[in-house]
Design a protein around this motif. Structure first.
Motif, PDB file in Angstrom:
ATOM      1  N   ASP A 156       0.820  -1.216   0.000  1.00 20.29           N
ATOM      2  CA  ASP A 156       0.000   0.000   0.000  1.00 20.29           C
ATOM      3  C   ASP A 156       0.849   1.260   0.000  1.00 20.29           C
ATOM      4  OD1 ASP A 156      -2.233  -1.581   0.028  1.00 20.29           O
ATOM      5  OD2 ASP A 156      -2.551  -1.431   2.193  1.00 20.29           O
ATOM      6  N   GLN A 157       2.065   1.141   0.503  1.00 20.11           N
ATOM      7  CA  GLN A 157       2.984   2.278   0.496  1.00 20.11           C
ATOM      8  C   GLN A 157       4.233   1.880  -0.274  1.00 20.11           C
ATOM      9  OE1 GLN A 157       3.631   3.379   4.584  1.00 20.11           O
ATOM     10  NE2 GLN A 157       1.686   4.494   4.719  1.00 20.11           N
ATOM     11  N   SER A 158       4.726   2.794  -1.073  1.00 21.45           N
ATOM     12  CA  SER A 158       5.884   2.510  -1.907  1.00 21.45           C
ATOM     13  C   SER A 158       7.155   2.965  -1.204  1.00 21.45           C
ATOM     14  CB  SER A 158       5.753   3.233  -3.255  1.00 21.45           C
ATOM     15  OG  SER A 158       6.823   2.896  -4.095  1.00 21.45           O
ATOM     16  N   ASP A 201       4.077   8.742  -4.091  1.00 20.69           N
ATOM     17  CA  ASP A 201       2.973   8.282  -3.236  1.00 20.69           C
ATOM     18  C   ASP A 201       2.360   6.986  -3.765  1.00 20.69           C
ATOM     19  OD1 ASP A 201       3.293  10.464  -1.555  1.00 20.69           O
ATOM     20  OD2 ASP A 201       1.887  11.698  -2.690  1.00 20.69           O
ATOM     21  N   ASN A 202       3.205   6.118  -4.359  1.00 17.79           N
ATOM     22  CA  ASN A 202       2.762   4.826  -4.887  1.00 17.79           C
ATOM     23  C   ASN A 202       1.875   4.977  -6.128  1.00 17.79           C
ATOM     24  OD1 ASN A 202       3.184   2.093  -4.762  1.00 17.79           O
ATOM     25  ND2 ASN A 202       1.786   1.709  -3.059  1.00 17.79           N
ATOM     26  N   ALA A 208      -1.801   2.918  -4.008  1.00 15.51           N
ATOM     27  CA  ALA A 208      -2.058   3.254  -2.607  1.00 15.51           C
ATOM     28  C   ALA A 208      -3.444   2.754  -2.204  1.00 15.51           C
ATOM     29  CB  ALA A 208      -1.955   4.762  -2.402  1.00 15.51           C
TER      30      ALA A 208
END
Length: 610
Positions: free
Chosen positions: A398-400, A540-541, A561
């Motif tokens: 969910d987060q890069s 932000d992904n 995300a």
């Protein structure tokens, strides 16, 4: 005296070739010389000759007296019936063997193959559809049908594929890759076909050679292509030649069995020990798969001619080659070149299961990496296992971070410069040897949609694994049978028939619709087939890339995300210059690309810019 004469008569009367391979050949081939293998009891005691002035250029006899390999030159020899004569030591003809030289199909040498304009549908025949229950088990094959056994034969066949070609075409597929269909007579696990026991014969549980020809013809009626899964590295232990080897060196011996270490880097590692390299290349996958010795000229010629025979006989459109990088690398390069010399536009994709793009690029034809050590595999296409590796799990991030999530997908494309022909690599999210992505993503449709959107829009040749388009899942940790389930509706009595719209569940239809929409759209998009790529570092992904040429531009936005993201478009000005909006291929909605774009979590836009 009478007994002696009777014995002599019996020997002459029953002298024969029990097997002749290739069973026939064609006039007018690029390479006019070809080798015929004759097999029969003590056949090497005879001296061969051939009719109609055809020249024998070489005769090879090995330590096994049951084989003789005869090379003839057919330059300027028209299609006709030849006769091979075999004489005994007294120069008397012991027996003769008819041999047909056929007429080639017009344009055979310049046949087209699959390209980046195609989408390849991968299926396992035993698990796809049972079109003819009468051939589920046969008296001449060991393993019988048992659908209760996840790793057993389930009864799918060629007829089942033919009956569902319109379904495959509706998905947007233009080529079908079926796992091997030649006879695999292993006592267990024969359904996958990679332990072949006769490479000139379709497994009777799938049908006949004529059925395979019919499959090829039915695909061509639909403007679709047939890709054969060829295995050069090994056969099955039930192969008739393994039971009576032509020569000790036909397979790799240690002596006998020794397992591969699977370390393919030893093929090019300048620091590798000879022992480690030999263990990788010459070692066997498993005890039931004898490892073929491609450095032996007889083996290499046999494999080369068998491959060409299937192309010519079944009017094939391409190969996928199993375990390509486990072969003797000089031998497999000669094999590949011989085929592409005969068919200049014929595509062959090799399985090179390595995660490092440098290592994969080494195996593509004219590779600058391979050129460092003066090696050229001659292989037109490789499989993009680095992208596969990213697509298998990245949508759970969910987060890069520095190297996960969309950053991992982005990183893969930064290595495109390594490949001499980036449009001729196979891109996929899964196949018959991997976890299914719908398993990895817990049946999350949004994650599947993101993965398919990427496969459908990036450079290369996209491949879809059967059943994913209806949400099928499978955990390799539970065994290969779990990632190779029967396609629902392929068997009489199945409660759910996903081959028809009326038979699909609501969830299955959702998966089917997005898959069909993406790949049907892709069919006519030259900008995707051969266009350039420009991508932007994920933020932000959220990953944004463009496919473009002089006529069209497609913008792809992937929000990996968990929550919605709003982002400005000014940083994409280099590619957005002159464009005001884009039409989303998936929804048909118009998106203003001159303003901020808001995209919900775990979603994707495929925008045709206007």
């Amino acid at each position: 005296m009478k007994k002696l004469l009777l014995l002599l008569f019996t020997t002459i009367a029953f002298a024969q070739a029990d097997k002749v391979e290739p069973p026939f050949w064609w006039a007018g081939m690029h390479n006019p010389e070809f080798q015929v293998m004759f097999y029969g009891k003590n056949i090497a005691q005879y001296t061969p000759s051939v009719s109609n002035g055809v020249v024998i250029t070489n005769v090879v006899k090995t330590e096994n007296p049951n084989y003789v390999f005869v090379t003839i030159d057919t330059k300027n020899v028209p299609a006709q019936q030849l006769t091979f004569s075999f004489k005994n030591s007294k120069d008397k003809v012991a027996f003769t063997q008819k041999y047909e030289m056929k007429t080639r199909k017009e344009g055979s040498a310049t046949r087209e193959s699959y390209t980046s304009a195609d989408m390849m549908y991968l299926l396992m025949p035993d698990r796809f559809a049972n079109g003819n229950p009468n051939n589920d088990s046969t008296k001449d094959t060991n393993e019988k049908v048992n659908r209760e056994n996840a790793n057993g034969r389930h009864g799918g066949d060629i007829e089942g594929i033919i009956k569902n070609l319109d379904y495959i075409k509706e998905l947007g597929a233009t080529a079908v890759w079926a796992t091997p269909l030649c006879e695999d007579n292993d006592k267990r696990g024969s359904y996958h076909g990679y332990g072949q026991s006769d490479v000139y014969k379709i497994d009777p549980r799938y049908g006949t050679n004529e059925d395979y020809l019919r499959l090829s013809a039915e695909l061509k009626k639909r403007d679709m292509k047939l890709v054969l899964d060829y295995v050069t590295n090994h056969w099955g232990a039930e192969h008739w030649m393994y039971k009576d080897l032509p020569t000790y060196e036909w397979v790799h011996q240690f002596p006998g069995y020794s397992q591969s270490n699977y370390r393919m880097t030893t093929q090019f590692d300048p620091n590798a020990s000879a022992a480690d390299k030999r263990q990788c290349v010459d070692g066997w996958f498993v005890p039931s798969m004898p490892d073929l010795n491609q450095s032996n000229p007889l083996v290499l010629k046999y494999l080369t001619q068998n491959a060409i025979w299937w192309i010519e006989y079944a009017d094939l459109d391409g190969f996928r080659v199993d375990t390509y990088s486990y072969n003797d690398k000089e031998g497999i390069a000669k094999w590949t070149k011989a085929i592409t010399d005969e068919y200049p536009y014929f595509n062959i994709v090799g399985e090179v299961w390595m995660q490092n793009p440098v290592h994969m690029a080494y195996w593509q034809k004219d590779s600058k990496v391979g050129a460092i050590e003066s090696y050229n595999s001659n292989l037109p296409s490789v499989m993009d296992f680095a992208l596969y590796d990213a697509l298998q799990w990245s949508f759970n991030d969910d987060q890069s971070g520095w190297d996960n999530g969309m950053q991992k997908v982005y990183n893969n494309f930064t290595n495109d410069f390594l490949y001499p022909n980036i449009n001729s690599i196979l891109v996929f999210a899964e196949n018959h040897d991997t976890n299914r992505i719908n398993q990895n993503y817990g049946g999350d449709f949004k994650k599947y949609q993101m993965a398919m959107a990427i496969v459908a829009t990036v450079r290369g040749i996209p491949q879809l694994y059967y059943g994913s388009e209806i949400g099928m899942a499978g955990d390799k940790g539970k065994g290969d049978g779990d990632i190779r389930h029967d396609f629902p509706g392929g068997w009489a009595g199945d409660s759910n028939n996903a081959f028809t719209k009326a038979g699909r569940t609501k969830e299955q239809q959702q998966y089917f619709d997005v898959t069909s929409k993406l790949f049907t759209w892709r069919k006519s998009k030259e900008v995707i087939h051969t266009g350039k790529t420009m991508h932007y570092l994920p933020q932000d992904n959220v990953y944004v890339y463009f496919r473009y040429n002089d006529k069209e531009t497609v913008m792809v936005v992937v929000n990996n995300a968990a929550d919605s993201k709003t982002f400005g478009t000014a940083r994409f000005a280099e590619r957005l210059n002159g464009f005001a909006s884009g039409s989303d291929v998936l929804t048909g909605k118009s998106i203003d690309v001159t303003k901020d774009i808001t995209l919900e979590g775990k979603s994707v836009l495929v925008l045709e810019l206007k």
